[in-house]
Scaffold this active site. Structure first.
Site, mmCIF file in Angstrom:
data_model
loop_
_atom_site.group_PDB
_atom_site.id
_atom_site.type_symbol
_atom_site.label_atom_id
_atom_site.label_comp_id
_atom_site.label_asym_id
_atom_site.label_seq_id
_atom_site.Cartn_x
_atom_site.Cartn_y
_atom_site.Cartn_z
ATOM 1 N N CYS A 170 45.410 34.388 11.533
ATOM 2 C CA CYS A 170 46.867 34.506 11.419
ATOM 3 C C CYS A 170 47.400 35.635 12.303
ATOM 4 O O CYS A 170 46.937 36.783 12.236
ATOM 5 C CB CYS A 170 47.237 34.741 9.957
ATOM 6 S SG CYS A 170 48.942 35.281 9.706
ATOM 7 N N CYS A 173 49.059 38.387 10.206
ATOM 8 C CA CYS A 173 48.054 39.157 9.464
ATOM 9 C C CYS A 173 47.412 40.209 10.362
ATOM 10 O O CYS A 173 47.138 41.345 9.932
ATOM 11 C CB CYS A 173 46.979 38.228 8.907
ATOM 12 S SG CYS A 173 47.586 36.997 7.736
#
Length: 480
Positions: A170, A173
């Protein structure tokens, strides 16, 4: 002065003296039959006069340029969280409205479509989240890695458990990771887990702990959740209660958020953090969805041109795993135009028995992907709408409704799957006109019935009388 005898000479209905007439049994029978026939035919004509007749025609749609069409909907998504559910509208004229919220409401539902609480409010979410300047830095990992085996232990051990649910692939993230680890280090130094024991900052890798993330209804990454010891109890519907963090993601903001949660908690053993007494984080902490489903209901005003209504997961600061997104849904209601009450439809059935059969064609129909179709499945509906108007003979519009046909399909998508409703309004419309009948035509038909039956009965009586007279003469042997 004209004499009375001259006036009598123009009498069309000259009378025969009663003494010169003869009553017969056959004539009486025919008179009774003629009277009943007149009464029956009069009743049929009266019923036909009182009955409403209509004519149906197809004409070019009379809508004005710039007119809008109301679209009402109520759709349940058992596998799409209200936290990320977004409704978008677009059309061929360039309209593109993303994440419409003004005229819609969201309710969290469970896998059985049952609501699990009050209306879901996402609250004030920052449109531009600050990720800090730590991007790309190599930092030590000071946050605790949680798994399905130790997660419950930590939730019961610490009054405050702040967890970052993430995925290594991600983008958001990876932006959060340096700030998260720095914040974890500062919190660990400030509130030592062994000496203080009020808070722990942790993380969960959802690619490794899929079941744990699904139990907490994680659909977007990263998802920062706050679990309070004693408050993460199951409610009457067996759903967990916790909070989501929607604020800035730089180190300073993260530390400030955690401190605001910890400070109200006294250093007493086994103290429960059942409620947040600080007001500093009220704007960035909101109740997390207790289930993984969402019911979206409301209405939109769309232009009368081909367009799309799409429901998908959307966020400006989260990533989604398209292979895990399931856009299965149940259409509880979908209609176009103004809402028409059922009793109104029943009243107008006398004009058109087929009216109102297709104005809510998709209502109650499920479109469920049981994963046998594979991942990345977009469910599309193609709706063709036809306008129907019922007009009285004086031009007054009794009702205006929009009926539609629906064809649905599924398609594999390389991008994030969506539920898509493509609607297109027909350039033609159906016009049902009520036809009135003139009273003069009714009177003319009644006179024709009376005169016709009377004349026919007279002819039959004459034939019958002469036949019977002839038969009597034959019996008497008279020659004529």
């Amino acid at each position: 002065m004209v004499s009375t005898s001259k006036i009598k000479s123009v009498d069309f209905y000259r009378k025969i003296p009663r003494d010169l007439t003869e009553a017969t049994l056959s004539g009486a029978g025919l008179s009774i039959i003629a009277a009943l026939s007149m009464l029956f035919l009069f009743g049929m004509e009266l019923n036909n006069y009182l009955a409403v007749s209509t004519s149906t025609s197809v004409i070019v749609d009379r809508s004005s340029d710039g007119d809008f069409l109301r679209l009402d909907f109520n759709i349940s998504f058992p596998s799409l969280s209200c936290e990320f559910a977004s409704l978008d509208v677009s059309d061929v004229l360039g309209t593109n409205r993303l994440n419409v919220t003004k005229t819609i409401r969201k309710f969290s539902i469970d896998s059985n479509m049952r609501p699990t609480g009050a209306e879901f409010h996402a609250g004030e979410v920052l449109s531009l989240i600050n990720h800090g300047d730590e991007t790309g830095e190599e930092v030590a990992e000071d946050s605790v890695s949680l798994t399905g085996r130790n997660f419950e232990t930590f939730t019961h051990q610490f009054p405050i458990l702040v967890v970052n649910f993430y995925a290594p692939w991600c983008y958001w993230c990876n932006l959060l990771k340096p700030s998260w680890e720095k914040a974890a280090k500062q919190i660990k130094e400030r509130y030592d887990p062994e000496m203080d024991g009020r808070v722990i900052v942790a993380k969960v890798d959802c690619t490794q702990e899929g079941d744990l993330c699904r139990r907490n209804h994680i659909q977007g990454y990263p998802s920062i959740r706050i679990f309070r010891k004693g408050s993460d109890l199951k409610d009457d519907n067996a759903h967990h209660e916790h909070e989501s963090y929607y604020g800035d993601r730089d180190t300073e903001s993260l530390v400030k958020m955690v401190v605001s949660l910890v400070e109200p908690i006294h250093l007493e053993p086994h103290n429960l953090a059942l409620e947040d007494k600080s007001g500093n984080s009220s704007k960035t902490l909101k109740k997390a969805p207790s289930t993984g489903g969402c019911r979206i209901e409301g209405y939109m005003r769309v232009k009368k041109v081909p367009g799309n209504l799409m429901v998908s997961a959307r966020s400006g600061s989260h990533s989604f795993d398209s292979s895990q997104m399931n856009m299965s849904h149940v259409v509880n209601h979908l209609s176009f135009g103004r809402r028409i009450l059922p009793q109104k439809f029943s009243e107008l059935k006398r004009l058109s028995p087929y009216l109102g059969r297709n104005h809510d064609r998709l209502d109650g129909r499920p479109f469920i992907n049981q994963r046998d179709l594979g991942p990345n499945v977009t469910i599309e509906h193609y709706l063709q709408i036809v306008k129907t108007e019922v007009v009285k003979s004086n031009g007054q519009v009794l009702i205006e409704e929009y009926e539609y046909t629906a064809h649905s399909s599924v398609a594999q998508s390389y991008y994030l799957p969506v539920a898509k409703f493509h609607f297109e309004l027909s350039p033609m419309q159906v016009l049902i006109t009520e036809n009135s009948k003139s009273f003069s035509h009714f009177i003319t038909n009644v006179c024709a019935i009376i005169g016709g039956v009377f004349t026919v009965a007279g002819i039959l009586d004459s034939i019958l009388h002469h036949t019977m007279t002839l038969m009597k003469k034959i019996e008497l042997g008279k020659n004529f």
